[in-house]
Design a protein around this motif. Sequence first.
Motif, mmCIF file in Angstrom:
data_model
loop_
_atom_site.group_PDB
_atom_site.id
_atom_site.type_symbol
_atom_site.label_atom_id
_atom_site.label_comp_id
_atom_site.label_asym_id
_atom_site.label_seq_id
_atom_site.Cartn_x
_atom_site.Cartn_y
_atom_site.Cartn_z
ATOM 1 N N ALA A 1 0.833 -1.202 0.000
ATOM 2 C CA ALA A 1 0.000 0.000 0.000
ATOM 3 C C ALA A 1 0.873 1.260 0.000
ATOM 4 O O ALA A 1 0.598 2.215 -0.717
ATOM 5 C CB ALA A 1 -0.930 -0.005 1.209
ATOM 6 N N GLN A 2 1.954 1.254 0.793
ATOM 7 C CA GLN A 2 2.844 2.404 0.823
ATOM 8 C C GLN A 2 3.602 2.533 -0.495
ATOM 9 O O GLN A 2 3.848 3.631 -0.980
ATOM 10 C CB GLN A 2 3.829 2.286 1.982
ATOM 11 C CG GLN A 2 3.203 2.520 3.336
ATOM 12 C CD GLN A 2 4.231 2.375 4.454
ATOM 13 O OE1 GLN A 2 5.382 2.084 4.211
ATOM 14 N NE2 GLN A 2 3.779 2.595 5.678
ATOM 15 N N ASP A 3 3.989 1.396 -1.075
ATOM 16 C CA ASP A 3 4.698 1.409 -2.346
ATOM 17 C C ASP A 3 3.801 2.003 -3.429
ATOM 18 O O ASP A 3 4.247 2.812 -4.246
ATOM 19 C CB ASP A 3 5.139 -0.014 -2.709
ATOM 20 C CG ASP A 3 6.144 -0.032 -3.838
ATOM 21 O OD1 ASP A 3 6.984 0.891 -3.884
ATOM 22 O OD2 ASP A 3 6.074 -0.957 -4.664
ATOM 23 N N HIS A 4 2.527 1.640 -3.418
ATOM 24 C CA HIS A 4 1.565 2.177 -4.382
ATOM 25 C C HIS A 4 1.391 3.680 -4.175
ATOM 26 O O HIS A 4 1.331 4.450 -5.140
ATOM 27 C CB HIS A 4 0.220 1.455 -4.247
ATOM 28 C CG HIS A 4 -0.832 1.994 -5.169
ATOM 29 N ND1 HIS A 4 -0.757 1.836 -6.531
ATOM 30 C CD2 HIS A 4 -1.962 2.701 -4.920
ATOM 31 C CE1 HIS A 4 -1.795 2.423 -7.089
ATOM 32 N NE2 HIS A 4 -2.543 2.955 -6.133
ATOM 33 N N ALA A 5 1.351 4.129 -2.931
ATOM 34 C CA ALA A 5 1.210 5.557 -2.632
ATOM 35 C C ALA A 5 2.411 6.327 -3.153
ATOM 36 O O ALA A 5 2.275 7.440 -3.668
ATOM 37 C CB ALA A 5 1.042 5.773 -1.135
#
Length: 124
Positions: free
Chosen positions: A17-21
């Motif tokens: 999720a953080q990588d996508h953000a």
Amino acid sequence: MAQEKDNADGDNGVPAAQDHAREVAKAAASSRPVRKAAASDEAPTKKDHATPKRRAGGARATRKRTTPVSFVRESVGELRKVVWPTASQLRQYFVVVLVFVLLVIAYVLALDLLFGWGLLKILG
């Protein structure tokens, strides 16, 4: 079990999720307009002519003049749209305006008398 950990984390150990953000933030930053840097060794040049005015309908658009007859027709048409006050509303509005005008007259009269008296005391 290892497959679940791979799904939850990205390649660099950061949760997905953080990588996508981060990817979304990078895409947003790259889509912003960038101001071109002016060349420091180039001196600004002076314009030889005025910039032409823009016209709403194009370069050769001419405005048609309104004739007095069409002006009167349009004015009458607009006056037909007006919601005119009734007789009782007109009387109420007249009284309100009259009271306001009388109050302003009294205020100006009081100031005039006050300043006149003061000037007579100072100069007279």
